[in-house]
Design a protein around this motif. Structure first.
Motif, PDB file in Angstrom:
ATOM      1  N   LYS A   1       9.426 -44.607 -37.796  1.00  0.00           N
ATOM      2  CA  LYS A   1      10.171 -44.040 -36.663  1.00  0.00           C
ATOM      3  C   LYS A   1      11.392 -44.889 -36.330  1.00  0.00           C
ATOM      4  O   LYS A   1      12.462 -44.352 -35.997  1.00  0.00           O
ATOM      5  CB  LYS A   1       9.255 -43.925 -35.445  1.00  0.00           C
TER       6      LYS A   1
ATOM      7  N   LYS B   1      -0.054 -34.263 -36.608  1.00  0.00           N
ATOM      8  CA  LYS B   1       0.005 -34.791 -35.245  1.00  0.00           C
ATOM      9  C   LYS B   1       1.428 -34.755 -34.696  1.00  0.00           C
ATOM     10  O   LYS B   1       1.657 -34.477 -33.514  1.00  0.00           O
ATOM     11  CB  LYS B   1      -0.530 -36.225 -35.227  1.00  0.00           C
ATOM     12  N   GLU B   2       2.382 -35.027 -35.604  1.00  0.00           N
ATOM     13  CA  GLU B   2       3.773 -35.089 -35.170  1.00  0.00           C
ATOM     14  C   GLU B   2       4.688 -34.891 -36.370  1.00  0.00           C
ATOM     15  O   GLU B   2       4.406 -35.392 -37.462  1.00  0.00           O
ATOM     16  CB  GLU B   2       4.053 -36.448 -34.526  1.00  0.00           C
TER      17      GLU B   2
ATOM     18  N   ASP C   1       9.231 -36.290 -34.263  1.00  0.00           N
ATOM     19  CA  ASP C   1       9.187 -36.350 -32.790  1.00  0.00           C
ATOM     20  C   ASP C   1       8.758 -35.034 -32.148  1.00  0.00           C
ATOM     21  O   ASP C   1       8.754 -34.922 -30.913  1.00  0.00           O
ATOM     22  CB  ASP C   1      10.551 -36.772 -32.211  1.00  0.00           C
ATOM     23  N   ASN C   2       8.437 -34.039 -32.950  1.00  0.00           N
ATOM     24  CA  ASN C   2       7.964 -32.762 -32.412  1.00  0.00           C
ATOM     25  C   ASN C   2       6.440 -32.763 -32.448  1.00  0.00           C
ATOM     26  O   ASN C   2       5.828 -32.775 -33.518  1.00  0.00           O
ATOM     27  CB  ASN C   2       8.511 -31.601 -33.243  1.00  0.00           C
ATOM     28  N   ARG C   3       5.825 -32.753 -31.286  1.00  0.00           N
ATOM     29  CA  ARG C   3       4.367 -32.822 -31.200  1.00  0.00           C
ATOM     30  C   ARG C   3       3.731 -31.445 -30.972  1.00  0.00           C
ATOM     31  O   ARG C   3       2.530 -31.344 -30.761  1.00  0.00           O
ATOM     32  CB  ARG C   3       3.950 -33.773 -30.076  1.00  0.00           C
TER      33      ARG C   3
END
Length: 330
Positions: free
Chosen positions: A55, A305-306, A309-311
Motif C-alpha cells: 500500500k 477483502k480489499e 482501497d475499495n472495501r
C-alpha cells in the motif's frame, strides 16, 4: 494506444523482499519502451506487513494494484485471483522471492510480439535447493509426463508471459483444487521456452515444505489423469485371478493330501497383502471422490477483502465482466 502488460505477483508473508522486488522490476520496466505496465500484487492472507508495504508503494506508484484476499487460500488460488483482476493485454506471472529474474521479462515480451501466446521460463539450474528436492521434482515430472495425456513441461514453474486469450481460457477453469502448471499445458496455444538459471531466495524462507509439495503432486496427478484408478482396477483383476487359482490349488491339495494345520504364516502374508491392496485402492478412489465432493459444493474460489482501497464486496465474475467491458471500449 500502448499495449498494457500486467505483472502478477502472488505474495504470502514476503515483507523482507517486496521492496527489493519492486526496485528490480522498476529498473526493468524503465528500459521497456512502448508499453504501459500494471504491477498487480495479490496478498494471499499474509500475517506480516506485506500488505502495508504494498500500500505504501502504491501511494508513490499508481501502476501498482493490490488484491488483498480475505485469508490465505494458497498460491494456486492467488494466481487465478490475479488473472481475474488483471487488466493487461498480457500477464507476466512472477514469484515475489526473486528466484525468477525480472530481467527475463524483456525477452518474454519480444517473443510475445513474434506471435507466441505462452512464453514460459524453464530452469537449467535450481540454486538454493537440496539434492533431494531436485530429485523428487524431477521424478514427479517424469511420472506425470508418462501417465498424463497432455505434455507437461519439466522444470518449469509459474514464471511466464500469457497472452490475453490464454488468460481468458484459464479464467474459465474454475475447479477448486487446482494444478495451474498442468492447466498451462492443457489450454494449448503457441508456446515458447526460455532457459534460465534460477537464483536462491533474495530473503525470507520458502513457504513450500515437503507436505505441501506432496499435496501439490497429488493434485497434479489426480487433476490430469485417471491412471491411478485404472491401476487400482488392474490390481484388483490380477489379484482376483491369482486368488482364484490359489483357491483351486488349496482345494486340490486338501482333497489329495488331506487337511493340514500348517500354513499360518503364508495365510497371514496373503491376508495382509490383500488388505494393503484394498486400502490402497480405497485411498485412490477416496482421492477422486473427495475432489468430486469439493467440486459439487460450487463455492467461490476466493473472497477479496480489499481491492485498491475499495472495501466494497465485489465478486470475481463481476470484476471480470467489468474489466472485459473496459477493454472492449479501449
Amino acid at each position: 494506444m500502448f499495449k498494457t502488460i500486467t505483472i502478477l505477483i502472488p505474495a504470502y508473508n514476503e515483507e523482507e523482499v517486496i521492496q527489493q522486488l519492486y526496485t528490480r522490476l522498476n529498473k526493468v520496466i524503465e528500459t521497456i519502451k512502448g508499453y504501459s505496465f500494471e504491477i498487480l500484487f495479490v496478498n494471499d492472507g499474509s500475517r506480516d506487513c506485506t500488505a502495508e508495504i504494498i500500500k505504501n508503494l502504491r501511494i508513490k506508484d499508481k501502476r501498482i494494484s493490490l488484491v488483498d484476499l480475505s485469508r490465505n487460500f494458497g498460491k494456486e488460488i492467488a494466481m487465478i485471483a490475479g488473472l481475474d483482476f488483471s487488466r493487461g493485454d498480457a500477464v507476466v506471472i512472477i514469484d515475489a522471492d526473486l528466484q525468477d529474474p525480472p530481467e527475463l521479462i524483456i525477452e518474454m515480451i519480444e517473443y510475445w510480439e513474434q506471435g507466441y501466446d505462452d512464453v514460459y521460463a524453464k530452469r537449467e539450474s535450481r540454486a538454493g535447493e537440496t539434492w533431494f528436492k531436485k530429485w523428487t521434482a524431477s521424478t514427479f515430472y517424469k511420472l506425470l509426463q508418462k501417465i498424463s495425456r497432455i505434455p507437461i513441461q519439466e522444470n518449469t514453474g509459474d514464471f511466464r508471459l500469457l497472452d490475453r486469450r490464454c488468460i481468458e481460457a484459464l479464467k474459465q477453469l474454475r475447479e477448486t483444487q487446482r494444478y495451474t502448471k498442468g492447466m498451462f499445458s492443457w489450454i494449448g496455444y503457441n508456446k515458447k521456452e526460455i532457459l534460465f538459471n534460477r537464483d536462491s531466495r533474495a530473503a525470507g524462507h520458502t513457504k513450500w515444505n515437503y507436505a505441501k509439495l506432496l499435496d501439490l503432486a497429488i493434485e497434479g496427478i489426480t487433476s490430469f489423469t485417471t491412471v491411478p484408478l485404472r491401476i487400482s482396477s488392474m490390481l484388483g483383476i490380477i489379484i482376483s485371478i491369482c486368488s482364484f487359482f490359489y483357491m483351486l490349488f488349496i482345494i486340490t491339495k486338501t482333497l489329495v493330501f488331506g487337511e493340514s494345520q500348517t500354513g499360518y504364516p503364508s495365510l497371514m502374508t496373503v491376508v495382509l497383502f490383500l488388505g494393503g491392496i484394498q486400502l490402497l485402492s480405497l485411498g485412490i478412489i477416496g482421492e477422486y471422490l473427495g475432489r468430486i465432493f469439493n467440486e459439487t459444493k460450487r463455492r467461490p474460489l476466493y473472497f477479496v477483502k480489499e481491492y485498491n482501497d475499495n472495501r466494497e464486496f465485489i465478486s470475481a465474475a463481476q470484476h471480470s465482466e467489468k474489466g472485459y467491458a473496459q477493454r472492449q471500449r479501449i
